[in-house]
Design an enzyme around this catalytic site. Sequence first.
Site, mmCIF file in Angstrom:
data_model
loop_
_atom_site.group_PDB
_atom_site.id
_atom_site.type_symbol
_atom_site.label_atom_id
_atom_site.label_comp_id
_atom_site.label_asym_id
_atom_site.label_seq_id
_atom_site.Cartn_x
_atom_site.Cartn_y
_atom_site.Cartn_z
ATOM 1 N N GLU A 178 0.821 -1.204 0.000
ATOM 2 C CA GLU A 178 0.000 0.000 0.000
ATOM 3 C C GLU A 178 0.860 1.261 0.000
ATOM 4 O O GLU A 178 1.929 1.290 0.585
ATOM 5 C CB GLU A 178 -0.879 0.014 1.257
ATOM 6 C CG GLU A 178 -1.884 -1.096 1.269
ATOM 7 C CD GLU A 178 -2.676 -1.151 2.560
ATOM 8 O OE1 GLU A 178 -2.545 -0.235 3.391
ATOM 9 O OE2 GLU A 178 -3.429 -2.123 2.720
ATOM 10 N N CYS B 56 3.243 8.439 1.762
ATOM 11 C CA CYS B 56 3.732 7.447 2.712
ATOM 12 C C CYS B 56 4.049 6.163 1.948
ATOM 13 O O CYS B 56 3.164 5.566 1.340
ATOM 14 C CB CYS B 56 2.646 7.214 3.759
ATOM 15 S SG CYS B 56 3.054 5.933 4.939
ATOM 16 N N CYS C 212 6.274 -7.606 7.413
ATOM 17 C CA CYS C 212 7.330 -7.080 8.282
ATOM 18 C C CYS C 212 7.719 -8.149 9.290
ATOM 19 O O CYS C 212 6.866 -8.842 9.828
ATOM 20 C CB CYS C 212 6.836 -5.836 9.019
ATOM 21 S SG CYS C 212 8.108 -5.076 10.062
ATOM 22 N N CYS D 65 5.415 -6.161 15.730
ATOM 23 C CA CYS D 65 4.819 -5.378 16.821
ATOM 24 C C CYS D 65 3.376 -5.854 17.024
ATOM 25 O O CYS D 65 2.662 -6.100 16.050
ATOM 26 C CB CYS D 65 4.843 -3.890 16.474
ATOM 27 S SG CYS D 65 6.505 -3.282 16.150
ATOM 28 N N CYS E 10 0.369 -3.920 15.351
ATOM 29 C CA CYS E 10 0.476 -3.522 13.936
ATOM 30 C C CYS E 10 -0.063 -4.599 13.010
ATOM 31 O O CYS E 10 0.321 -5.764 13.092
ATOM 32 C CB CYS E 10 1.936 -3.226 13.600
ATOM 33 S SG CYS E 10 2.196 -2.865 11.859
ATOM 34 N N CYS F 212 -2.467 1.245 8.079
ATOM 35 C CA CYS F 212 -1.529 0.464 7.298
ATOM 36 C C CYS F 212 -1.920 -1.010 7.190
ATOM 37 O O CYS F 212 -2.143 -1.681 8.175
ATOM 38 C CB CYS F 212 -0.192 0.627 8.001
ATOM 39 S SG CYS F 212 1.090 -0.307 7.328
HETATM 40 N N1 SAH Z 1 8.391 -0.126 10.591
HETATM 41 C C1 SAH Z 1 8.556 1.264 10.789
HETATM 42 C C2 SAH Z 1 7.808 2.106 9.782
HETATM 43 C C3 SAH Z 1 6.455 1.615 9.394
HETATM 44 S S1 SAH Z 1 5.250 1.515 10.708
HETATM 45 C C4 SAH Z 1 8.186 1.663 12.191
HETATM 46 O O1 SAH Z 1 7.633 0.839 12.920
HETATM 47 O O2 SAH Z 1 8.486 2.785 12.563
HETATM 48 C C5 SAH Z 1 4.892 3.241 10.875
HETATM 49 C C6 SAH Z 1 3.994 3.614 12.021
HETATM 50 O O3 SAH Z 1 2.696 3.001 11.880
HETATM 51 C C7 SAH Z 1 4.533 3.187 13.380
HETATM 52 O O4 SAH Z 1 4.971 4.292 14.147
HETATM 53 C C8 SAH Z 1 3.359 2.546 14.018
HETATM 54 O O5 SAH Z 1 3.174 3.037 15.275
HETATM 55 C C9 SAH Z 1 2.172 2.923 13.171
HETATM 56 N N2 SAH Z 1 1.115 1.937 13.354
HETATM 57 C C10 SAH Z 1 1.186 0.611 13.207
HETATM 58 N N3 SAH Z 1 0.021 0.019 13.540
HETATM 59 C C11 SAH Z 1 -0.813 1.006 13.920
HETATM 60 C C12 SAH Z 1 -2.162 1.039 14.405
HETATM 61 N N4 SAH Z 1 -2.882 -0.076 14.527
HETATM 62 N N5 SAH Z 1 -2.702 2.243 14.694
HETATM 63 C C13 SAH Z 1 -1.970 3.384 14.539
HETATM 64 N N6 SAH Z 1 -0.706 3.418 14.115
HETATM 65 C C14 SAH Z 1 -0.125 2.237 13.815
HETATM 66 FE FE1 SF4 Z 2 6.897 -3.593 11.342
HETATM 67 FE FE2 SF4 Z 2 4.519 -2.619 11.952
HETATM 68 FE FE3 SF4 Z 2 6.365 -2.820 13.850
HETATM 69 FE FE4 SF4 Z 2 6.635 -0.965 11.892
HETATM 70 S S1 SF4 Z 2 5.042 -1.018 13.448
HETATM 71 S S2 SF4 Z 2 8.204 -2.388 12.687
HETATM 72 S S3 SF4 Z 2 5.711 -2.100 10.162
HETATM 73 S S4 SF4 Z 2 5.437 -4.544 12.755
#
Ligand code: SAH
Ligand code: SF4
Length: 363
Positions: free
Chosen positions: A99, A112, A119, A123, A126, A352
């Site tokens: 995306e 973005c 990934c 996390c 995420c 995302c």
């Molecule tokens: N992997 C990198 C960049 C991509 S994720 C990182 O983690 O920084 C970018 C952002 O998306 C992260 O700061 C994360 O907090 C946010 N993100 C992921 N899942 C989310 C969710 N469910 N609601 C809001 N923000 C989210």
């Molecule tokens: Fe990966 Fe999502 Fe964690 Fe960013 S926030 S490092 S995309 S798992």
Amino acid sequence: MQKEIIMTDKIELIGLSKEELAEAIAEIGEKPFRVKQVWQWLYHHGVTDFEKMSNLSKDLRAKLAEKFTITRPKIVAEQISADKTHKWLLEFADGQRIETVYIPEEDRGTVCISTQVGCAVGCTFCHTGSQKITRNLTAGEIVSQFLVARDAYNEWPTPTDEVRHLSNIVVMGMGEPLHNKENTFKALKILSDGDGVAISRRKITLSTSGIVPHIAEVASELGCRLAVSLHASNNELRTRIMPINKKYPIEDILTACQEFQRRAGSCKYITFEYLLLNGLNDSLENAHELVDLMKKYKIDAKFNLIPFNPWPGCDYQPSSKNRAMAFSKELGKFGYAAPIRVARGQDILAACGQLKSKKEQEK
Ligand code: SAH
Ligand code: SF4
């Protein structure tokens, strides 16, 4: 260069560094001054058809078309939300999908971009993290996301800075950019090249979950801005929501951030992203822990407080408005800017990874 070669034996031009393009042009027996001309057609004019390269002879255009390709990913789905947030689901030659999102604001517009399919960081909050890792994107695939956005807003040739709709880039889409450092850095160097797309490195922000060995290199090899996804104020809590914290704990991240700042020059400020999870990481005590960390490590910091975007299968709750405001205010009392990010594109699954999942369910 092998990696850029797709099914045919033609070489894909999008994603070659200027040096690699020079090699490719030399290999077909053309003079070095052609390199800048072709580069400008690709990245200043955004053409995808060799026939449109009007300052090249007919013979040369035919020769280029025989040896090279200029490819855009396929747009599988596209949505524009009420607040004008624009989202694309893009598919590459091997069928993998990612995306890309465009977020217009009053005085600028941010694209973005994604760096991986899935990934490996995992996390717990995420959606992309729940999809595991399939593969890294190539430099060309990273670059072409921005080109698709420029095509959509017809922002070719590259306009002057003042009138651009697409003025900024954030590497905050799917994937961990520092797990795909080589291709990500190469792509951002192409996008910031002044003869082409020309997005200044000060207008590019790379966001990382904290891959310690590569953090300072963002300053010394790239020179763009850095955002770090912190999301917790102590190791116990951070490990719970980001298991990678076992490998790269907060102290190591902040030490790497110090080194980043030593190398960074005018892009020194680091943005710490902080997801607000109700009752979990959003107390005043958590805010004080953050302040203590920033002071201890002498980091020039600003916080970006992110409302958690819930998705099916994830149990976290977004912080209440009151708790979020109190948290933001508390950081402000100690001199740290901590705006709460406005959630954009709520009506189009802009969190995302969600458009991709929806399409997969439909399939
Ligand atoms: N992997 C990198 C960049 C991509 S994720 C990182 O983690 O920084 C970018 C952002 O998306 C992260 O700061 C994360 O907090 C946010 N993100 C992921 N899942 C989310 C969710 N469910 N609601 C809001 N923000 C989210
Ligand atoms: Fe990966 Fe999502 Fe964690 Fe960013 S926030 S490092 S995309 S798992």
